[in-house]
Design a protein around this motif. Structure first.
Motif, PDB file in Angstrom:
ATOM      1  N   SER A 146      -7.542   1.920  -5.326  1.00 35.57           N
ATOM      2  CA  SER A 146      -7.141   3.308  -5.523  1.00 35.57           C
ATOM      3  C   SER A 146      -7.129   3.660  -7.008  1.00 35.57           C
ATOM      4  N   ALA A 147      -6.625   2.762  -7.848  1.00 37.76           N
ATOM      5  CA  ALA A 147      -6.576   3.026  -9.286  1.00 37.76           C
ATOM      6  C   ALA A 147      -7.975   3.128  -9.879  1.00 37.76           C
ATOM      7  N   ILE A 148      -8.868   2.212  -9.498  1.00 40.01           N
ATOM      8  CA  ILE A 148     -10.214   2.208 -10.051  1.00 40.01           C
ATOM      9  C   ILE A 148     -10.932   3.517  -9.724  1.00 40.01           C
ATOM     10  N   ILE A 196       5.208   9.120   5.533  1.00 46.86           N
ATOM     11  CA  ILE A 196       4.329   8.293   6.353  1.00 46.86           C
ATOM     12  C   ILE A 196       3.778   9.088   7.530  1.00 46.86           C
ATOM     13  N   ALA A 197       4.596   9.944   8.122  1.00 48.87           N
ATOM     14  CA  ALA A 197       4.149  10.746   9.266  1.00 48.87           C
ATOM     15  C   ALA A 197       2.974  11.644   8.879  1.00 48.87           C
ATOM     16  N   LEU A 198       3.046  12.246   7.709  1.00 44.20           N
ATOM     17  CA  LEU A 198       1.965  13.112   7.253  1.00 44.20           C
ATOM     18  C   LEU A 198       0.707  12.296   6.979  1.00 44.20           C
ATOM     19  N   ILE A 199       0.873  11.107   6.417  1.00 48.10           N
ATOM     20  CA  ILE A 199      -0.275  10.239   6.153  1.00 48.10           C
ATOM     21  C   ILE A 199      -0.951   9.838   7.462  1.00 48.10           C
ATOM     22  N   ALA A 200      -0.155   9.451   8.458  1.00 52.09           N
ATOM     23  CA  ALA A 200      -0.707   9.064   9.760  1.00 52.09           C
ATOM     24  C   ALA A 200      -1.438  10.231  10.413  1.00 52.09           C
ATOM     25  N   LYS A 201      -0.856  11.420  10.337  1.00 53.14           N
ATOM     26  CA  LYS A 201      -1.489  12.601  10.900  1.00 53.14           C
ATOM     27  C   LYS A 201      -2.829  12.863  10.210  1.00 53.14           C
ATOM     28  N   THR A 202      -2.860  12.677   8.890  1.00 55.37           N
ATOM     29  CA  THR A 202      -4.089  12.903   8.129  1.00 55.37           C
ATOM     30  C   THR A 202      -5.201  11.977   8.599  1.00 55.37           C
ATOM     31  N   ALA A 242      -4.133   4.725  -1.274  1.00 52.57           N
ATOM     32  CA  ALA A 242      -3.766   3.311  -1.263  1.00 52.57           C
ATOM     33  C   ALA A 242      -3.386   2.841   0.140  1.00 52.57           C
ATOM     34  N   LEU A 243      -2.631   3.669   0.869  1.00 54.27           N
ATOM     35  CA  LEU A 243      -2.215   3.252   2.207  1.00 54.27           C
ATOM     36  C   LEU A 243      -3.393   3.245   3.174  1.00 54.27           C
ATOM     37  N   CYS A 244      -4.349   4.160   3.001  1.00 55.45           N
ATOM     38  CA  CYS A 244      -5.540   4.142   3.856  1.00 55.45           C
ATOM     39  C   CYS A 244      -6.363   2.885   3.618  1.00 55.45           C
ATOM     40  N   ILE A 245      -6.529   2.502   2.352  1.00 57.84           N
ATOM     41  CA  ILE A 245      -7.221   1.254   2.052  1.00 57.84           C
ATOM     42  C   ILE A 245      -6.489   0.097   2.722  1.00 57.84           C
ATOM     43  N   ALA A 246      -5.162   0.085   2.557  1.00 54.79           N
ATOM     44  CA  ALA A 246      -4.357  -0.988   3.133  1.00 54.79           C
ATOM     45  C   ALA A 246      -4.459  -1.005   4.649  1.00 54.79           C
ATOM     46  N   PHE A 247      -4.413   0.178   5.259  1.00 53.80           N
ATOM     47  CA  PHE A 247      -4.438   0.271   6.716  1.00 53.80           C
ATOM     48  C   PHE A 247      -5.740  -0.284   7.276  1.00 53.80           C
ATOM     49  N   PHE A 248      -6.861   0.179   6.742  1.00 60.56           N
ATOM     50  CA  PHE A 248      -8.145  -0.266   7.286  1.00 60.56           C
ATOM     51  C   PHE A 248      -8.434  -1.722   6.923  1.00 60.56           C
ATOM     52  N   TYR A 249      -7.998  -2.132   5.750  1.00 63.14           N
ATOM     53  CA  TYR A 249      -8.142  -3.539   5.394  1.00 63.14           C
ATOM     54  C   TYR A 249      -7.336  -4.404   6.368  1.00 63.14           C
ATOM     55  N   GLY A 306       0.815  -1.213   0.000  1.00 61.51           N
ATOM     56  CA  GLY A 306       0.000   0.000   0.000  1.00 61.51           C
ATOM     57  C   GLY A 306       0.845   1.259   0.000  1.00 61.51           C
ATOM     58  N   GLN A 307       1.861   1.305   0.866  1.00 61.71           N
ATOM     59  CA  GLN A 307       2.706   2.494   0.900  1.00 61.71           C
ATOM     60  C   GLN A 307       3.530   2.616  -0.373  1.00 61.71           C
ATOM     61  N   LEU A 308       3.926   1.483  -0.970  1.00 60.66           N
ATOM     62  CA  LEU A 308       4.660   1.524  -2.229  1.00 60.66           C
ATOM     63  C   LEU A 308       3.771   2.022  -3.362  1.00 60.66           C
ATOM     64  N   THR A 309       2.466   1.698  -3.300  1.00 53.98           N
ATOM     65  CA  THR A 309       1.532   2.160  -4.319  1.00 53.98           C
ATOM     66  C   THR A 309       1.403   3.669  -4.304  1.00 53.98           C
ATOM     67  N   ASP A 310       1.320   4.265  -3.105  1.00 50.51           N
ATOM     68  CA  ASP A 310       1.245   5.723  -3.020  1.00 50.51           C
ATOM     69  C   ASP A 310       2.567   6.379  -3.409  1.00 50.51           C
ATOM     70  N   ARG A 311       3.670   5.671  -3.225  1.00 55.35           N
ATOM     71  CA  ARG A 311       4.979   6.259  -3.505  1.00 55.35           C
ATOM     72  C   ARG A 311       5.412   6.085  -4.953  1.00 55.35           C
ATOM     73  N   PHE A 312       5.218   4.880  -5.524  1.00 57.64           N
ATOM     74  CA  PHE A 312       5.747   4.586  -6.846  1.00 57.64           C
ATOM     75  C   PHE A 312       4.679   4.518  -7.942  1.00 57.64           C
TER      76      PHE A 312
END
Length: 486
Positions: free
Chosen positions: A143-145, A263-269, A401-408, A88-94
């Motif tokens: 995320s892509a869809i 990642i810190a900004l994503i977690a804060k969000t 993508a990381l939010c989907i991954a996190f909650f999943y 998930g984090q790689l999807t948001d990054r790459f």
């Protein structure tokens, strides 16, 4: 990972242009290329559930017990959780495209390993890797869809695509009937071939998926706006030839481009900017994960243990067909009746019905249990699919993508790992007496979690139908001072 250095500021109309597109052949390419992952997941889960007896055999299988069948389901889900977070984090990054190709490759490799399992430990390890590939797929694909499908169709497309899990489930159930028939195929090879066929299907999906482009929304945020413009222009040219001239758009958004988002900004969000949405997604994922993983991962074992069913494939195929029909029939209502009403309604209704069946387990047969399951999951299927839709559209694009991954991962770890383990133990404990009412506590718990999630949706749900992703959750890189919604 530190926050990326700002690359520049641009004003773009790409989101508005993507959302105003009429439905066309190009969108079907997206659906077929990306949405088929759930068919693979359904195939995987069903093959395991249908062949519990074959895997228990010490001569032709792996000598697994009922509790180990449940453990295998839990290991698969654990792998999916780890894979979702890692990829998930790689999807948001790459980018979306790189990862939805990589994760499918992981799935294909791990499925082949499963087919060659020599002992329980090998099998558990292969199931973990297979789950990791599927978990990564959930983050990359959802995320892509959502970033490629127009706003007016996003709800129904997400629900149907996530519901297509049950096409694979029905196919897997029917596939296991001849593969587990020793008069057709040697028992030692039948279950192995079932996994091998899943890998072959994965290769076919990979060939189609190569033609799906990167998300233009991801590209313009990460400093590749020229590439995003070219992709959108190509899509518009093809749809114009098919549908005629497209409407002009005037809405734009100004973006502060970054190479990466920390990642810190994503977690804060997730935890400070959107606390209500965080609670909502957690409740939805826990409810549906426990319900499905607990009931479905062990359904074949339930039929064979308490009702002496030798070929569970027919029963599971009927159950699976009801699930997909429910997602297909109810999906348009998520865009018309609205997200909150439909999500709350499907969760609460299916939870109540499951608890009611729990009280009558002592008088059911294999046929009536399947009938009750088909009715309950007709509604639950659309509800469960909407959990992925919710997590995908209510957080900023940079974190999607990381939010989907996190909650999943979190929801599935709570509900999806404990569910199969609990049901596996309940079945094993009740198998001695042959009293199916011993698994009723699992039904009651699953029903309660679904009702609680439905109530949370009533109070915290987001009315996202027909809205652009950028208006539901303002991008973190947006260059404006508008307050973010709670």
């Amino acid at each position: 990972m530190a926050s990326g250095v700002e690359l520049g500021r641009i004003e773009t109309d790409i989101p508005a242009r993507m959302d105003r597109l009429p439905w066309a052949r190009w969108h079907w390419l997206v659906v077929i290329g990306l949405g088929t992952v759930w068919i693979l997941d359904g195939l995987e889960v069903t093959i395991v559930g249908s062949m519990s007896d074959a895997l228990k055999s010490t001569d032709t299988g792996l000598g697994l017990s009922s509790s180990q069948i449940g453990l295998a389901g839990a290991v698969y889900v654990a792998g999916a959780c780890v894979g979702a977070l890692f990829f998930g984090q790689l999807t948001d990054r790459f980018g979306r495209k790189k990862l939805f190709l990589v994760t499918l490759g992981v799935y294909i490799f791990a499925t082949v390993l499963t087919a060659f399992s020599m002992n329980p430990m090998w099998y558990f390890a292969a199931r973990f890797l297979t789950g990791a590939g599927i978990g990564g797929e959930y983050a990359a694909i959802n995320s892509a869809i959502d970033e490629l499908i127009p706003a007016q169709y996003r709800g129904r497309v997400d629900v149907v695509i996530n519901g297509s899990f049950w096409i694979g489930a029905a196919g897997g159930a029917l596939l296991t009937i001849p593969l587990l028939d020793p008069t057709v195929i040697d028992a030692e090879w039948g279950w192995r071939l079932a996994f091998g066929l899943g890998a072959i299907l994965g290769v076919g999906v990979l060939l189609v998926r190569r033609h799906v482009p990167e998300s233009p929304r991801w590209l313009f945020i990460h400093g590749r706006e020229d590439e995003g413009e070219r992709i959108v222009a190509q899509i518009e040219d093809g749809i114009t030839r098919e549908k005629g001239p497209l409407a002009e758009v005037s809405d734009t958004i100004t973006i502060r481009q970054r190479k990466t988002i920390g990642i810190a900004l994503i977690a804060k969000t997730v935890f400070t900017m959107y606390p209500r949405r965080t609670v909502l997604c957690f409740a939805l994922f826990v409810g549906q994960a426990f319900l499905y993983n607990a009931f479905y991962f062990t359904y074949g074992d339930t039929l064979s243990t308490f009702f002496g069913v030798e070929q569970t494939g027919y029963y599971i195929a009927i159950f699976a067909a009801s699930n997909f029909i429910g997602a297909l029939a109810l999906s348009p209502l998520f865009d018309t009746v609205g997200r909150v009403r439909m999500i709350a309604g499907t969760y609460i209704l299916s939870g109540v019905l499951l608890a009611v069946v729990g009280f009558f387990l002592g008088s059911v047969t294999a046929v009536t249990l399947t009938l009750f399951g088909a009715i309950i999951f007709f509604f639950a299927s659309a509800g469960a699919s909407s959990a992925y839709l919710t997590a995908s559209e209510v957080f900023p694009m940079e974190t999607r993508a990381l939010c989907i991954a996190f909650f999943y991962a979190i929801g599935t770890a709570v509900g999806g790992i404990t569910g199969p383990l609990l049901f596996g133990v309940l079945i094993e404990n009740a198998s001695g007496s042959g009293d199916i009412t011993g698994i009723a506590p699992g039904y009651f718990l699953g029903g309660a979690l679904m009702v609680i999630a439905g109530v949370v949706e009533i109070f915290l749900g987001v009315k996202a139908e027909g809205q652009s992703l950028e208006s539901i959750a303002r991008p973190l890189t947006a260059d404006d001072d508008a307050p973010a919604p709670a």
